[in-house]
Design an enzyme around this catalytic site. Structure first.
Site, mmCIF file in Angstrom:
data_model
loop_
_atom_site.group_PDB
_atom_site.id
_atom_site.type_symbol
_atom_site.label_atom_id
_atom_site.label_comp_id
_atom_site.label_asym_id
_atom_site.label_seq_id
_atom_site.Cartn_x
_atom_site.Cartn_y
_atom_site.Cartn_z
ATOM 1 N N GLY A 636 8.718 4.328 -7.143
ATOM 2 C CA GLY A 636 8.894 3.056 -6.441
ATOM 3 C C GLY A 636 8.143 1.938 -7.137
ATOM 4 N N GLY A 641 2.604 -3.370 -7.801
ATOM 5 C CA GLY A 641 2.622 -2.427 -8.904
ATOM 6 C C GLY A 641 3.597 -1.293 -8.650
ATOM 7 N N VAL A 643 4.562 2.946 -7.717
ATOM 8 C CA VAL A 643 4.189 4.149 -6.987
ATOM 9 C C VAL A 643 4.640 5.361 -7.804
ATOM 10 C CG1 VAL A 643 4.358 5.421 -4.826
ATOM 11 C CG2 VAL A 643 4.551 2.938 -4.812
ATOM 12 N N LYS A 657 -0.369 4.852 -5.510
ATOM 13 C CA LYS A 657 -0.045 3.435 -5.584
ATOM 14 C C LYS A 657 -0.967 2.806 -6.606
ATOM 15 C CE LYS A 657 0.214 -0.039 -2.314
ATOM 16 N NZ LYS A 657 -0.020 -0.514 -0.954
ATOM 17 N N ASP A 753 3.847 -5.277 7.959
ATOM 18 C CA ASP A 753 5.096 -5.052 7.234
ATOM 19 C C ASP A 753 5.808 -3.824 7.790
ATOM 20 O OD1 ASP A 753 6.070 -4.815 3.705
ATOM 21 O OD2 ASP A 753 7.034 -5.767 5.428
#
Ligand SMILES: *[C@@H]1O[C@H](CO)[C@@H](O)[C@H](O)[C@H]1NC(C)=O
Ligand SMILES: *[C@@H]1O[C@H](CO)[C@@H](O)[C@H](O)[C@H]1NC(C)=O
Ligand SMILES: *[C@@H]1O[C@H](CO)[C@@H](O)[C@H](O)[C@H]1NC(C)=O
Ligand SMILES: *[C@@H]1O[C@H](CO)[C@@H](O)[C@H](O)[C@H]1NC(C)=O
Ligand SMILES: *[C@@H]1O[C@H](CO)[C@@H](O)[C@H](O)[C@H]1NC(C)=O
Length: 951
Positions: A636, A641, A643, A657, A753
């Site tokens: 991801g 940045g 993953v 992450k 989020d």
């Protein structure tokens, strides 16, 4: 003392892990069953799949084999398959009603050795995750409707022996390795590459072939390959069968193809090959050569043809051959079939008096032959139509007629008995018994003989098959093979009938056994037939003929009760042990992190973070477990940045992450974040495993959650089917996770989020809220809200927060309301300019059933009659998305409301796993299976009992 307590505990632990894993398998097996129609009658909901379900085999209570060939199954293969982690064999062949994609979750089956999906209706691309099947040996996905390109990751399956992707709609080029990208050239243990009948383009890469390859069958016929045949092909000395026919290959045939001394069949026909006719004297065992329909340089018939002593078939039609056919050509001892039509052979044909006694057919149509020496006496089938010899007026020679197409009508004859006429649907076996045969067609892609009239080869085929079936202890009385013919692809097609013994019909286990024997190539035909594939037809099972179901349902209940009794005891012990272990672990963790040399004191962050269980990793450690942060481990990307997926030395999977340069925070902020995250422990929140603050890098290490995001499941991408029950459990889980952040975390945390992309599903489909990257804690001083720069995701964002920039918990509640609406509609919050909240409000009519929302509901959620509580669910969703925060419920209100809805729907809100729901809440065993719930282990990821150390 440790030893005396340790012993019995260990035994109980083994029992515990055994029953819990077993019941997981049952859950997912039932979920698969729910997605299929026509499962065998023995697949009763209440029975034990391991003792009585046709086609299921288990070892130590875990499902290790699913073989369901020719069962007439329809439906799709859901992501649940990925949960059967001990599965070794999966054969769903000949179920043409199985459609939809091959789900990426298939890649979770790390123990799988045989993946066999021949002639189903699967479509869509082959998932990249196939490359994760590290133990796979045999992969047959032929005769489906797969599209897209061949995943390069397949190159990672080191021990793959058999790779059959033929007869699909695969396109793109042939993947070969380059740098860190894998490719098919890495499959040096593979013996079979079967890629025929696809739409592959591009060249045959030179890199595909090397001297360390051990391929014996290279089949790329009927694609759209271009460019020359690479000379590296000559390096693969092990080759026996090469089919590159029916492509668009150009250029000269490389001379070192003559090094392939083991090849006995070579098909290069129907390409655009040029240059001289290749010198193939080195192919001492070659017996089938087809060079037809190319554009080689004009040449006489090469004299070395006659040195190919093993040749039975030579086809070189339409190829600029000139001159006289030499007489010694016909003395090749085993020559059967010659096709040199469409050339410019001239002069007088002389087949000599010593020609091969096996010579059957010589096709020389459309040449320039003016005479024939043996005109009055020959005993082969000769075709000279289209030659000057046949153009003289008044010729009546038989060789001037084009042969009428004759299909062989061979059929295994009755063995000393008189066939009876049988009732409809039945057929008379070679032993003259009427019964219902299992039928289908055998396709031989490269038989070495071309004389289809030779009945002894069919006898040898039939005998070999009988012996093989008897060895496999299949209930077979006899086998009949019929109507051999060559099809347009030059495959030999033979119709097969297999007759049952003892009964007039096979039962399901008989059919799936036969199907497997043929789909898995357990049956090996005599060498002359070469490789094959079988396409089985549906079998007419007598309804209810499988009688084992009733019996096993009783054992299921008995086993269930016994297991249930033990579970309480075990659970108590487990709880005790868990506490003990957690204490030890915490001590160890603090001990390990105390020196904290990695913590960069120079940046002024100062002090050891107050960590609870989070481990400090060095950059090297994380680099190692992600293969240097390789592309393939990248799962991801975000603004902060990348993953990465990784695996710790103890086997635990992690998600890392990694902040990119420029988006790292100050050391102090990073430390604060880690301290915050490491204190957050809840089963519905993704746990922090550790962090890395080393060499200028900032990384957070989380537990890896196998089933991906809720979004992926709703969009169908993950292949996990979410019915109403599962959605309720996911809603409840996610709500509880958020409630914890708001009400129980200290200091409270606002997620900021919340979206379906940030809710993950673990192996048991328990929802876990992820990504606290944007989270803000509410400092004590400023309890009610924090003023921040607006962050979040369009479509989920609280309009009030957006306008006032004042963040409260109610902002998360708003986003969660959008998530709830997404859960029932499977629509993105903003799709084609339409906002989900408005769409639902507009479509809603409270006076009608299901609030009249049929149009907007996700069709895969289930039948409308089963959506108990949906109206209340919509109500609470819409309350969450009220314009003003104060009118929205709190997360704890939402939790209570969803629990109420679940009770209304007859579900137990305290049973954690969403996976439980499929076919499990059936009342008879109760919907609660505490022993399937291993949420006690939720943080740990690694297996509990194996590492217990009583000291
Ligand atoms: C195959 O052989 C080449 C050279 O012959 C060698 O460089 C390469 O490492 C080998 N590949 C494997 C996978 O063994
Ligand atoms: C293969 O063929 C080439 C060209 O015909 C020849 O030069 C080479 O020596 C052969 N290699 C082997 C290993 O036989
Ligand atoms: C074909 O190749 C063999 C060696 O492999 C050689 O002896 C022979 O002379 C060649 N024939 C022609 C016609 O080139
Ligand atoms: C050669 O091409 C012609 C015309 O396309 C076709 O009819 C024939 O079957 C081809 N021959 C072989 C051996 O494939
Ligand atoms: C056969 O064809 C060759 C080459 O095209 C030619 O040189 C020769 O004269 C022809 N022979 C006969 C008998 O027509």
């Amino acid at each position: 003392m440790g030893a005396t307590i340790g012993q019995p505990l260990l035994i109980l632990f083994i029992l515990f892990s055994f029953t819990s894993a077993q019941n997981n398998d049952y859950t997912f097996l039932r979920a698969l069953k729910d997605a299929w129609q026509n499962t065998p009658p023995s697949w009763e909901d209440n029975s034990d799949p391991c003792s009585g379900w046709d086609g299921i085999r288990c070892t130590n209570g875990r499902v290790t084999s699913i073989t369901l060939a020719s069962m007439g199954l329809t439906g799709s293969l859901t992501g649940d398959i990925g949960q059967l982690s001990e599965l070794q064999i999966l054969d769903l062949s000949y179920n043409t009603g199985l459609t939809g994609p091959l789900v990426p979750a298939i890649g979770n089956l790390r123990k799988l050795t045989n993946l066999i999906l021949v002639n189903c209706g699967f479509s869509g691309p082959l998932p990249d995750t196939l490359g994760n099947l590290e133990n796979l040996i045999y992969m047959s996905l032929n005769s489906n409707r797969f599209t897209g390109s061949i995943p390069p990751s397949i190159g990672n399956i080191e021990n793959l022996y058999w790779l059959d992707l033929a007869d699909n709609r695969l396109s793109g080029s042939i993947p070969v390795s380059s740098g860190t990208t894998p490719g098919l050239d890495m499959l040096i243990h593979a013996k079979h590459f079967h890629f025929g009948r696809n739409m592959l383009t591009g060249p045959l890469p030179a890199r595909l072939f090397s001297s360390n390859m051990t391929l014996i069958h290279l089949l790329f016929e009927n694609n759209q390959l271009t460019g020359p045949i690479p000379s590296t092909l000559g390096l693969v000395k092990s080759l026996e069968v090469v089919r590159l026919d029916r492509n668009r290959l150009t250029g000269d045939i490389p001379s070192n193809i003559n090094n392939l001394t083991g090849v006995f069949e070579m098909f290069l026909s129907n390409n655009r090959l040029t240059g001289p006719v290749p010198n193939l004297t080195g192919l001492g065992v070659l017996n089938y050569l087809d060079l037809s329909n190319n554009t080689f340089d004009e040449s006489t018939v090469p004299s070395w043809f006659s040195t190919l002593q093993a040749l039975t078939t030579l086809k070189m039609s339409n190829n600029n051959l000139v001159g006289v056919l030499p007489v010694n050509f016909f003395s090749i001892p085993q020559l059967q079939n010659v096709d040199l039509g469409g050339n410019q052979l001239n002069g007088t044909l002389n087949i000599g008096s010593t020609h091969s006694n096996q010579l059957q057919q010589v096709d020389l149509r459309n040449n320039q032959i003016g005479d024939f020496t043996q005109r009055s006496e020959y005993n082969i089938e000769l075709i000279l139509a289209g030659n000057p010899i046949c153009m003289e007026s008044g010729v009546t020679d038989k060789f001037c007629n084009l042969p009428t197409v004759t299909t062989s009508t061979y059929s295994t004859p009755p063995s000393n008995c008189v066939p009876t006429s049988c009732p409809s649907g039945q057929a008379s076996s070679p032993n003259c018994q009427c019964s219902f045969p299992y039928t289908g067609n055998l396709f031989f892609r490269a038989p070495s003989f071309s004389d289809l009239g030779n009945t002894s080869v069919y006898e040898s085929l039939r005998n070999a098959m009988m012996i093989s079936f008897q060895r496999s202890q299949l209930p077979v009385d006899s086998v009949s093979v019929r109507n051999p013919m060559k099809n347009l692809d030059d495959y030999l097609v033979i119709n097969l009938q297999v007759f049952p013994s003892g009964n007039d019909r096979f039962d399901r286990s008989g059919i799936l056994g036969l199907g497997f024997s043929l789909s898995n190539q357990t049956f090996k035909p005599p060498a002359a037939f070469g490789t094959y594939f079988f396409i089985g037809e549906n079998y007419d099972f007598l309804l209810g003929s499988s009688g084992s179901g009733k019996k096993s349902s009783n054992t299921g209940i008995v086993v269930g009760a016994a297991v249930g009794g033990c579970v309480l005891v075990v659970l108590l012990i487990v709880a005790g042990m868990y506490a003990f272990r957690q204490k030890g672990r915490a001590e160890r963790a603090t001990h390990e992190s105390r020196p904290f040399a990695l913590w960069d004191t120079t940046t002024g962050s100062g002090g050891v973070p107050q960590l609870k269980g989070a481990k400090a990793f060095s950059f090297e450690e994380l680099s190692k477990c992600t293969n240097n942060f390789s592309e393939t481990n990248n799962i991801g990307t975000g603004g902060y940045g990348m993953v990465y997926r990784g695996s710790l030395p103890n086997g635990q999977l992690i998600a890392i992450k990694r902040a990119k340069q420029g988006s790292t925070q100050g050391g102090l902020e990073f430390k604060t974040e880690i301290e915050l995250l490491s204190r957050v422990h809840h089963k519905n929140l993704v746990s922090l495993v550790g962090f890395c603050f080393d060499q200028g890098e900032q990384m957070l290490v989380y537990e890896y959650i196998v089933n991906g995001t809720v979004k992926d499941s709703l969009s169908g991408r993950s292949g996990i089917r979410l019915d109403w029950t599962r959605r309720l459990r996911i809603a409840l889980g996610a709500a509880k996770g958020l409630q914890y952040l708001h009400d129980l975390a200290d200091p409270p945390i606002i997620h900021r989020d919340v979206k379906t992309n940030n809710i993950l599903l673990d192996e048991r489909l328990v929802a876990k809220v992820a990504d606290f990257g944007l989270s803000k804690s509410l400092g004590d001083a400023n309890r009610t809200h924090v003023t921040t720069q607006v962050k979040g995701t369009m479509g989920y964002m609280d309009p009030e927060y957006y306008m006032t920039q004042q963040l409260t918990e109610k902002s998360d509640v708003y986003s969660f309301g959008v998530v709830l609406l997404e859960l029932i509609t499977a629509r993105s919050p903003i799709e084609k300019g339409k906002y989900i909240v408005r769409e639902v409000r507009n479509a809603m009519d409270k006076s009608k059933e299901l609030y009249n929302l049929h149009e907007v509901l996700d069709p895969t959620i289930g039948l409308s009659t089963q959506l108990k509580g949906l109206e209340r669910f919509v109500d609470v969703s819409l309350r969450c998305v009220e314009e003003t925060g104060s009118k929205r419920p709190t997360m704890s209100d939402v939790v209570k409301e969803i629990e109420g809805i679940m009770e209304l729907a007859g579900l137990n809100p305290n049973a954690e796993s969403a996976a439980n729901s499929a076919g499990y809440d059936d009342g008879s065993r109760g919907s609660e299976h505490p022993y399937t719930n291993d949420s006690l282990f939720a943080y740990s990821g690694d297996h509990f009992p194996t590492k217990f150390d009583p000291k």
